[in-house]
Write an enzyme that holds these catalytic residues in place. Structure first.
Site, short mmCIF file in Angstrom:
data_model
loop_
_atom_site.label_atom_id
_atom_site.label_comp_id
_atom_site.label_asym_id
_atom_site.label_seq_id
_atom_site.Cartn_x
_atom_site.Cartn_y
_atom_site.Cartn_z
CB CYS A 73 -1.06 -0.03 1.21
SG CYS A 73 -1.85 1.43 1.23
CB CYS A 77 -1.62 4.04 8.00
SG CYS A 77 -2.61 4.69 6.60
CB CYS A 80 -0.73 0.11 8.12
SG CYS A 80 -1.38 -1.20 7.01
CB CYS A 117 -15.36 -7.73 6.43
SG CYS A 117 -16.65 -7.61 7.55
CB CYS A 148 -18.30 -5.81 5.19
SG CYS A 148 -17.30 -4.09 5.97
CB CYS A 208 -18.30 -0.32 8.54
SG CYS A 208 -17.28 -1.37 9.86
NE ARG A 280 -17.02 -6.00 13.35
CZ ARG A 280 -17.46 -5.32 12.51
NH1 ARG A 280 -16.78 -4.40 11.76
NH2 ARG A 280 -18.75 -5.63 11.84
#
Length: 334
Positions: A73, A77, A80, A117, A148, A208, A280
């Site tokens: 990616c 972040c 991550c 998901c 999801c 979400c 969640r």
């Protein structure tokens, strides 16, 4: 950043507003702060009471998250391990085949999951990849599972395409408060996240959206994150609260652990501020004691991710989760 801006008398007065369990969308930071500063027994009592107004307190919605495209990616972040900016041992892989994803969905359904998901390590999906994801969504939906996806930023047209394929939920977290966001991510703006959420909501897909705690933020930032979520015109239908999973090679690998009771407080405040949303208990459960998880359920959490892996991080296995739910007298939500 000063975490205390109200006097004790002001805290008590402000905390009374919003405790009737009726969803409202004008939450202020002082009001959310007042909830955080309630005595712990009072806070959990109100969260559980409000939880019972909207949900069966014994039911826990079980989701399974499959990483359909791993690593590489371009975002930075700081939490991550899939970011191309860090050396974490996660290798970039191609998008999975549709049949392989459907096989995983069938296995998740057989294990008790009601929502499936699909996550991809993208800044935003290319249209040709989105078509493949839409085929996955259609296949999973045909199995009778809720669907999801979390694929990064979306345009309005991409959100509509996912809606047409039958996508029920789209996950796109705010991560933290607007003020702390720049300390965690520099490759996209907070406004970019809000824009994607508006595209998702506008398409008719359920939202979400939650965040991550334990990244070095102060309580003021946890207050800011929940106030932002709770003051949206429509609350996210699903609110994941993640505890940072510290991964070697990421900038946050050495971050100090968050006090477990502060995590429980965050769950309780999210429940009170967004009373009709599913809250969640997401990443970080592998590092939580059973007692901490039990307190989170008592404080209004009513969803978990199920299975031995959550994206690239370890997650409690199904047998352990079933044993814990049974011990607590909880059952999967249908």
């Amino acid at each position: 950043m000063d975490d205390r801006t109200l006097s004790p008398a002001g805290t008590a007065q402000v905390a009374m507003r919003g405790l009737d369990g009726v969803p409202r969308h004008d939450w202020t930071r002082p009001e959310v702060q007042a909830l955080f500063e309630l005595p712990f027994p009072d806070l959990v009592f109100h969260a559980q009471r409000i939880h019972r107004l909207h949900f069966d307190p014994r039911e826990v919605q079980i989701s399974t998250l499959l990483l359909i495209k791993t690593g590489g990616c371009p975002e930075d972040c700081a939490y991550c391990p899939q970011s191309a900016h860090y050396e974490t041992g996660v290798k970039a892989e191609k998008l999975m085949e549709v049949d392989a994803v459907l096989a995983e969905a069938r296995a998740a359904q057989a294990a008790g999951a009601s929502r499936f998901c699909m996550g991809a390590a993208w800044r935003s999906p290319r249209d040709r990849d989105l078509e493949t994801v839409c085929a996955m969504v259609e296949g999973v939906k045909a199995l009778g599972l809720e669907t999801c996806a979390t694929l990064g930023m979306l345009t309005a047209a991409q959100a509509r395409r996912l809606k047409d394929a039958g996508l029920d939920y789209y996950n796109h977290n705010l991560d933290t408060s607007p003020e702390f966001y720049g300390d965690i991510i520099s490759t996209r703006l907070y406004r970019d996240r809000l824009d994607t959420l508006e595209h998702v909501r506008g398409s008719g897909i359920h939202v979400c959206c939650g965040g991550i705690v334990g990244m070095g933020e102060g309580r003021a930032d946890r207050i800011g994150m929940i106030a932002t979520l709770a003051s949206m015109p429509s609350h996210p239908e699903s609110v994941p609260i993640n505890l940072l999973v510290r991964v070697e090679g990421t900038p946050l690998a050495g971050e100090a652990a968050l006090d477990p009771l502060e995590f429980v407080r965050t769950i309780a405040v999210a429940r009170i501020a967004m009373p009709a949303s599913v809250v969640r208990l997401s990443a970080g459960r592998e590092d939580m004691s059973e007692e901490t998880q039990a307190l989170c359920f008592l404080a209004g959490a009513n969803s978990i991710f199920y299975g031995p892996k959550l994206l690239t991080a370890a997650n409690p296995d199904c047998a352990h989760d079933l044993a814990l739910l049974d011990k607590l007298g909880l059952v999967p939500m249908r």
